[in-house]
Structures are given as C-alpha cells and as structure tokens.
Design a protein around this motif. Structure first.
Motif, PDB file in Angstrom:
ATOM      1  N   ASP A  94       0.621  -1.354   0.035  1.00  0.00           N
ATOM      2  CA  ASP A  94       0.036   0.048   0.044  1.00  0.00           C
ATOM      3  C   ASP A  94       0.914   1.302   0.020  1.00  0.00           C
ATOM      4  OD1 ASP A  94      -2.355  -1.515  -0.117  1.00  0.00           O
ATOM      5  OD2 ASP A  94      -2.766  -1.352   2.074  1.00  0.00           O
ATOM      6  N   ASP A  95       1.888   1.155   0.765  1.00  0.00           N
ATOM      7  CA  ASP A  95       2.890   2.423   0.618  1.00  0.00           C
ATOM      8  C   ASP A  95       3.555   2.755  -0.811  1.00  0.00           C
ATOM      9  OD1 ASP A  95       2.739   2.694   3.447  1.00  0.00           O
ATOM     10  OD2 ASP A  95       4.443   1.553   3.726  1.00  0.00           O
ATOM     11  N   LEU A  96       3.988   1.440  -1.332  1.00  0.00           N
ATOM     12  CA  LEU A  96       4.373   1.558  -2.782  1.00  0.00           C
ATOM     13  C   LEU A  96       3.244   2.094  -3.769  1.00  0.00           C
ATOM     14  CD1 LEU A  96       6.812   0.993  -4.635  1.00  0.00           C
ATOM     15  CD2 LEU A  96       5.901  -1.167  -5.062  1.00  0.00           C
ATOM     16  N   LYS A  97       2.187   1.577  -3.531  1.00  0.00           N
ATOM     17  CA  LYS A  97       1.061   1.974  -4.466  1.00  0.00           C
ATOM     18  C   LYS A  97       0.603   3.660  -4.185  1.00  0.00           C
ATOM     19  CE  LYS A  97      -3.841   0.931  -4.923  1.00  0.00           C
ATOM     20  NZ  LYS A  97      -4.823  -0.185  -4.594  1.00  0.00           N
ATOM     21  N   ASN A  98       0.450   3.843  -2.971  1.00  0.00           N
ATOM     22  CA  ASN A  98       0.411   5.322  -2.674  1.00  0.00           C
ATOM     23  C   ASN A  98       1.488   6.460  -3.161  1.00  0.00           C
ATOM     24  OD1 ASN A  98      -2.159   4.946  -1.227  1.00  0.00           O
ATOM     25  ND2 ASN A  98      -1.064   4.707   0.672  1.00  0.00           N
ATOM     26  N   LEU A  99       2.591   5.832  -3.114  1.00  0.00           N
ATOM     27  CA  LEU A  99       3.983   6.645  -3.657  1.00  0.00           C
ATOM     28  C   LEU A  99       3.702   6.717  -5.186  1.00  0.00           C
ATOM     29  CD1 LEU A  99       6.693   7.908  -2.876  1.00  0.00           C
ATOM     30  CD2 LEU A  99       7.540   5.799  -3.043  1.00  0.00           C
ATOM     31  N   LEU A 100       3.577   5.550  -5.705  1.00  0.00           N
ATOM     32  CA  LEU A 100       3.542   5.440  -7.292  1.00  0.00           C
ATOM     33  C   LEU A 100       2.645   5.462  -8.410  1.00  0.00           C
ATOM     34  CD1 LEU A 100       6.418   2.813  -7.598  1.00  0.00           C
ATOM     35  CD2 LEU A 100       6.602   5.543  -7.752  1.00  0.00           C
ATOM     36  N   LEU A 101       1.265   5.313  -7.650  1.00  0.00           N
ATOM     37  CA  LEU A 101      -0.035   5.200  -8.436  1.00  0.00           C
ATOM     38  C   LEU A 101      -0.156   6.464  -9.091  1.00  0.00           C
ATOM     39  CD1 LEU A 101      -1.586   2.995  -9.499  1.00  0.00           C
ATOM     40  CD2 LEU A 101      -3.355   3.529  -7.763  1.00  0.00           C
ATOM     41  N   GLU A 102      -0.317   7.697  -8.275  1.00  0.00           N
ATOM     42  CA  GLU A 102      -0.463   9.073  -8.962  1.00  0.00           C
ATOM     43  C   GLU A 102       0.628   9.804  -8.918  1.00  0.00           C
ATOM     44  OE1 GLU A 102      -3.536   9.910 -10.079  1.00  0.00           O
ATOM     45  OE2 GLU A 102      -4.297   7.849 -10.107  1.00  0.00           O
ATOM     46  N   ASN A 103       1.544   9.312  -9.360  1.00  0.00           N
ATOM     47  CA  ASN A 103       2.959  10.005  -9.375  1.00  0.00           C
ATOM     48  C   ASN A 103       2.758  11.096 -10.517  1.00  0.00           C
ATOM     49  OD1 ASN A 103       4.231   9.483 -12.136  1.00  0.00           O
ATOM     50  ND2 ASN A 103       3.539   7.445 -11.485  1.00  0.00           N
ATOM     51  N   GLU A 104       3.689  12.288 -10.483  1.00  0.00           N
ATOM     52  CA  GLU A 104       3.523  13.348 -11.189  1.00  0.00           C
ATOM     53  C   GLU A 104       4.906  13.440 -11.942  1.00  0.00           C
ATOM     54  OE1 GLU A 104       2.109  16.927  -9.499  1.00  0.00           O
ATOM     55  OE2 GLU A 104       0.927  15.780  -8.167  1.00  0.00           O
ATOM     56  N   VAL A 105       5.575  12.341 -12.415  1.00  0.00           N
ATOM     57  CA  VAL A 105       6.961  12.088 -12.942  1.00  0.00           C
ATOM     58  C   VAL A 105       6.540  12.431 -14.387  1.00  0.00           C
ATOM     59  CG1 VAL A 105       8.661  10.644 -13.750  1.00  0.00           C
ATOM     60  CG2 VAL A 105       7.829  10.560 -11.310  1.00  0.00           C
ATOM     61  N   LYS A 106       7.215  13.502 -15.131  1.00  0.00           N
ATOM     62  CA  LYS A 106       6.914  13.750 -16.545  1.00  0.00           C
ATOM     63  C   LYS A 106       7.916  13.589 -17.201  1.00  0.00           C
ATOM     64  CE  LYS A 106       3.211  17.258 -15.422  1.00  0.00           C
ATOM     65  NZ  LYS A 106       2.720  16.464 -14.326  1.00  0.00           N
ATOM     66  N   ASN A 107       9.295  13.775 -17.118  1.00  0.00           N
ATOM     67  CA  ASN A 107      10.221  13.882 -18.108  1.00  0.00           C
ATOM     68  C   ASN A 107      10.940  12.528 -17.838  1.00  0.00           C
ATOM     69  OD1 ASN A 107       9.676  16.151 -19.316  1.00  0.00           O
ATOM     70  ND2 ASN A 107      10.775  17.504 -17.517  1.00  0.00           N
ATOM     71  N   PHE A 108      10.469  11.236 -18.043  1.00  0.00           N
ATOM     72  CA  PHE A 108      10.958   9.983 -17.780  1.00  0.00           C
ATOM     73  C   PHE A 108      10.538   9.089 -18.676  1.00  0.00           C
ATOM     74  CE2 PHE A 108      11.324   5.990 -15.382  1.00  0.00           C
ATOM     75  CZ  PHE A 108      12.578   5.905 -15.071  1.00  0.00           C
ATOM     76  N   ASP A 109      11.386   8.204 -19.346  1.00  0.00           N
ATOM     77  CA  ASP A 109      10.842   7.145 -20.301  1.00  0.00           C
ATOM     78  C   ASP A 109      11.277   5.941 -19.694  1.00  0.00           C
ATOM     79  OD1 ASP A 109      10.689   5.466 -22.111  1.00  0.00           O
ATOM     80  OD2 ASP A 109      11.502   6.364 -23.643  1.00  0.00           O
ATOM     81  N   PRO A 110      10.484   5.151 -18.947  1.00  0.00           N
ATOM     82  CA  PRO A 110      10.849   4.017 -18.380  1.00  0.00           C
ATOM     83  C   PRO A 110      11.864   2.854 -19.096  1.00  0.00           C
ATOM     84  CG  PRO A 110       8.476   4.013 -18.230  1.00  0.00           C
ATOM     85  CD  PRO A 110       9.312   5.367 -19.011  1.00  0.00           C
ATOM     86  N   VAL A 111      11.426   2.778 -20.225  1.00  0.00           N
ATOM     87  CA  VAL A 111      12.024   1.939 -21.263  1.00  0.00           C
ATOM     88  C   VAL A 111      13.515   2.140 -21.414  1.00  0.00           C
ATOM     89  CG1 VAL A 111      12.058   0.838 -23.375  1.00  0.00           C
ATOM     90  CG2 VAL A 111       9.716   0.972 -22.144  1.00  0.00           C
ATOM     91  N   ALA A 112      13.588   3.555 -21.667  1.00  0.00           N
ATOM     92  CA  ALA A 112      15.092   4.102 -22.283  1.00  0.00           C
ATOM     93  C   ALA A 112      15.873   3.954 -21.034  1.00  0.00           C
ATOM     94  CB  ALA A 112      14.878   5.464 -22.615  1.00  0.00           C
TER      95      ALA A 112
END
Length: 120
Positions: free
Chosen positions: A69-87
């Motif tokens: 639940d901590d991980l979910k709360n941290l990441l589910l509604e994140n606001e990270v914009k300039n990041f390409d996880p695949v790259a």
C-alpha cells in the motif's frame, strides 16, 4: 519516432496495480510482505553496482520498510513527467551507450539474479 509514454490522471507515468504488484514481489526478496532497504539493495545492486545509500533511502521514501500500500500510494498517482522507463531500463543493459545490449552485462545480471550460468 518518439515513444509515447502512457500517462495517469495527474500527467505522470501510468503505472497499473498489476505492474506495482509485480515490482513489489520482485523487491520483497524474503516474501515478508514488506520491502526493506536491504531487499532494495539486494535487487538493485545487480543493476547498479555503486549506488549510494542515500539513493536507496530516497527510493524507500526515507522509510525503514515499505508495504504494498505504501508503494501504491507513492507511485500510482505520481507526477513524473520527463522520464521514459523503457529508455532508462535499457541504459542498464547498455552501460557504454552503444545502442546495443551488452551481452556480458546481460549474462551477469541474469546470473546475479540467480538464474544460473547463461550460455551463448
């Protein structure tokens, strides 16, 4: 062509609950139901050999342990914009920025994750 990264309602990177569960299970090395700093080090040190402790603490949100639940709360509604996880993930397998996966690095990662010897 530019890669389009799916976005959540806040404009951050879209992360599904299933992706979070998969990530949580990967980092919950001892299947205790929480991720500890040591769990994080165990998994990430395979990919990042010299990562400073302060970065592990940052990833743990300065907590000793993190529940699903901590991980979910941290990441589910994140606001990270300039990041390409695949790259970013690809950089792990291409440390010299050649544009190709380094097979020695790939072999080392799989062996360090416990998949045994990887042959050509």
């Amino acid at each position: 062509p530019e890669v389009v990264v799916p976005r959540n309602g806040k404009g951050g990177i879209l992360v599904t609950e299933q992706e979070l569960r998969t990530a949580f299970d990967f980092f919950d090395v001892d299947h205790s139901g929480v991720i500890t700093l040591q769990n994080l080090k165990t998994r990430l040190s395979v990919f990042y050999k010299n990562m400073p402790v302060k970065e592990y603490r940052f990833l743990m949100n300065n907590k000793a342990e993190m529940s699903f639940d901590d991980l979910k709360n941290l990441l589910l509604e994140n606001e990270v914009k300039n990041f390409d996880p695949v790259a970013e993930a690809f950089k792990v397998y291409d440390p010299d920025d050649t544009g190709f996966v380094d097979t020695a690095v790939l072999r080392s990662i799989f062996e360090n994750l416990g998949f045994g010897d990887v042959t050509d």
